[in-house]
Design an enzyme around this catalytic site. Sequence first.
Site, PDB file in Angstrom:
ATOM      1  N   GLY A  28      -3.245   0.787  -3.310  1.00  0.00           N
ATOM      2  CA  GLY A  28      -3.653  -0.778  -3.054  1.00  0.00           C
ATOM      3  C   GLY A  28      -4.790  -1.203  -3.510  1.00  0.00           C
ATOM      4  NE  ARG A  29      -5.299  -6.295  -7.035  1.00  0.00           N
ATOM      5  CZ  ARG A  29      -4.057  -6.564  -7.703  1.00  0.00           C
ATOM      6  NH1 ARG A  29      -3.727  -5.776  -8.688  1.00  0.00           N
ATOM      7  NH2 ARG A  29      -3.573  -7.730  -7.504  1.00  0.00           N
ATOM      8  CE  LYS A  30      -8.126  -2.502   3.944  1.00  0.00           C
ATOM      9  NZ  LYS A  30      -8.953  -1.500   4.118  1.00  0.00           N
TER      10      LYS A  30
ATOM     11  NE  ARG B  60     -10.603   5.133   8.699  1.00  0.00           N
ATOM     12  CZ  ARG B  60     -10.635   5.450   7.647  1.00  0.00           C
ATOM     13  NH1 ARG B  60     -10.494   5.180   6.589  1.00  0.00           N
ATOM     14  NH2 ARG B  60     -11.132   6.938   7.561  1.00  0.00           N
TER      15      ARG B  60
ATOM     16  N   GLY C 137       1.148  -2.653   4.379  1.00  0.00           N
ATOM     17  CA  GLY C 137       0.476  -2.295   2.962  1.00  0.00           C
ATOM     18  C   GLY C 137       1.057  -1.005   2.311  1.00  0.00           C
ATOM     19  CG  HIS C 138       0.617   2.649   4.215  1.00  0.00           C
ATOM     20  ND1 HIS C 138       0.164   2.524   5.308  1.00  0.00           N
ATOM     21  CD2 HIS C 138      -0.409   3.169   3.461  1.00  0.00           C
ATOM     22  CE1 HIS C 138      -0.958   3.116   5.408  1.00  0.00           C
ATOM     23  NE2 HIS C 138      -1.215   3.635   4.420  1.00  0.00           N
TER      24      HIS C 138
ATOM     25  CD  GLN D 256      -8.428   5.583  -2.415  1.00  0.00           C
ATOM     26  OE1 GLN D 256      -8.705   6.171  -1.518  1.00  0.00           O
ATOM     27  NE2 GLN D 256      -6.972   4.946  -2.333  1.00  0.00           N
TER      28      GLN D 256
ATOM     29  CG  LEU E 218       3.829   5.251   6.532  1.00  0.00           C
ATOM     30  CD1 LEU E 218       5.264   5.461   6.137  1.00  0.00           C
ATOM     31  CD2 LEU E 218       2.828   5.261   5.405  1.00  0.00           C
ATOM     32  CG  HIS E 219      -0.470  -0.421   7.248  1.00  0.00           C
ATOM     33  ND1 HIS E 219      -0.704  -1.279   6.070  1.00  0.00           N
ATOM     34  CD2 HIS E 219      -1.720   0.382   7.454  1.00  0.00           C
ATOM     35  CE1 HIS E 219      -1.770  -0.636   5.350  1.00  0.00           C
ATOM     36  NE2 HIS E 219      -2.264   0.213   6.042  1.00  0.00           N
TER      37      HIS E 219
HETATM   38  P1  AMP Z   1      -4.393   5.169   3.168  1.00  0.00           P
HETATM   39  O1  AMP Z   1      -3.158   5.803   3.992  1.00  0.00           O
HETATM   40  O2  AMP Z   1      -5.267   4.364   4.025  1.00  0.00           O
HETATM   41  O3  AMP Z   1      -4.989   6.154   2.410  1.00  0.00           O
HETATM   42  O4  AMP Z   1      -3.828   4.335   2.152  1.00  0.00           O
HETATM   43  C1  AMP Z   1      -2.692   4.732   1.213  1.00  0.00           C
HETATM   44  C2  AMP Z   1      -2.494   3.585   0.045  1.00  0.00           C
HETATM   45  O5  AMP Z   1      -2.089   2.716   0.777  1.00  0.00           O
HETATM   46  C3  AMP Z   1      -3.727   3.629  -0.666  1.00  0.00           C
HETATM   47  O6  AMP Z   1      -3.511   3.199  -2.075  1.00  0.00           O
HETATM   48  C4  AMP Z   1      -4.098   2.152  -0.136  1.00  0.00           C
HETATM   49  O7  AMP Z   1      -5.156   1.319  -0.866  1.00  0.00           O
HETATM   50  C5  AMP Z   1      -2.970   1.420   0.149  1.00  0.00           C
HETATM   51  N1  AMP Z   1      -3.222   0.526   1.120  1.00  0.00           N
HETATM   52  C6  AMP Z   1      -3.861   0.475   2.503  1.00  0.00           C
HETATM   53  N2  AMP Z   1      -3.794  -0.446   3.098  1.00  0.00           N
HETATM   54  C7  AMP Z   1      -3.308  -1.669   2.314  1.00  0.00           C
HETATM   55  C8  AMP Z   1      -3.349  -3.002   2.426  1.00  0.00           C
HETATM   56  N3  AMP Z   1      -3.490  -3.622   3.474  1.00  0.00           N
HETATM   57  N4  AMP Z   1      -2.342  -3.592   1.345  1.00  0.00           N
HETATM   58  C9  AMP Z   1      -2.304  -2.876   0.163  1.00  0.00           C
HETATM   59  N5  AMP Z   1      -2.397  -1.501  -0.112  1.00  0.00           N
HETATM   60  C10 AMP Z   1      -2.845  -0.980   1.017  1.00  0.00           C
END
Ligand code: AMP
Length: 304
Positions: free
Chosen positions: A167-169, A207, A55-56, A173, A52-53
């Site tokens: 996230g819109r990142k 990543r 964004g999550h 998706q 987690l970061h």
């Molecule tokens: P992941 O763990 O990368 O599969 O991401 C899980 C959720 O966190 C997904 O909805 C991503 O779009 C969101 N997410 C990842 N990075 C960011 C970010 N920098 N800002 C906002 N949401 C994010």
Amino acid sequence: MALGCDVRLPRSSSHATDSMETISDIKTMQDRCLQARAAGQTIAFVPTMGFLHDGHLSLLQEGRKRADLLVLSIFVNPTQFAPGEDLDCYPRDFERDEALARKAGVDLIFYPTAEMIYPSGYATYVAVEGPLTTTLEGACRATHFRGVTTVVAKLFLIVQPHLALFGRKDFQQLAVISRMTTDLNLPVKIIGMPIVREADGLAMSSRNVYLSPKERQQALSLVASLRQARSVVRAGETEAKTVLASIRQRLVQESELVIDYVKACHAQTLDEVSTVDAETVILLAVRVGKTRLIDNQLLAEEVN
Ligand code: AMP
């Protein structure tokens, strides 16, 4: 994704305690969520692959505000990785994630194994068809979205959330999951959240730990190019071709970057556009060394 497995770990900074529960068993999780619904509780759900970061955490924070029960899933989903991608070396640190989740007010963490989600004999997939999944990321990663929609559909059936935050990142998706939710009449409200960036502008991503200090610096040209594109549009340019050329020009200043795509698309349909306007999103994917990074900018939105 990265072909190499060099992971540079960020430092953990959390130590709160409360009644958060971690559940791995699917039936236990499903029963726990069904009981909460029966008791009149609303459920907000944030699916992640962990590590987690901020964004999550922004998704968890919003979920916490909007529902009674906040559920986080941590699952590195094998079906969304192609052979040769970074499934095996994807960064994982469950203890650190648990501490961050506790601090964010998560009630339940769903933490299944791959064998639980895809037991022997597993044969059912959910796929959104057509251009939404064959362009952009879909053109570079042919089976990726089928894996994403399959796992998200399964997670929705297990967690039974009223709302789910993404996230819109991962702009495409979010569009694909919204399509699937609408098409299957799933009773889940999908909420898209802004991209959270590092102080210097790099979009946060699990990543990013793959990047060497030099690559980390080079990766800043993604956001720099998107910011430049916005300035070009603000100065009156409406030709997508010209805007995209300015982005490419900025990206190639870093000679070691490899561009997978840079496209201007309609924010709802993701169809490519020739003229940009407030409904346009610019999306890009770039390889920095062995690491593939994505970023995007809605033209209607301030660069954050
Ligand atoms: P992941 O763990 O990368 O599969 O991401 C899980 C959720 O966190 C997904 O909805 C991503 O779009 C969101 N997410 C990842 N990075 C960011 C970010 N920098 N800002 C906002 N949401 C994010």
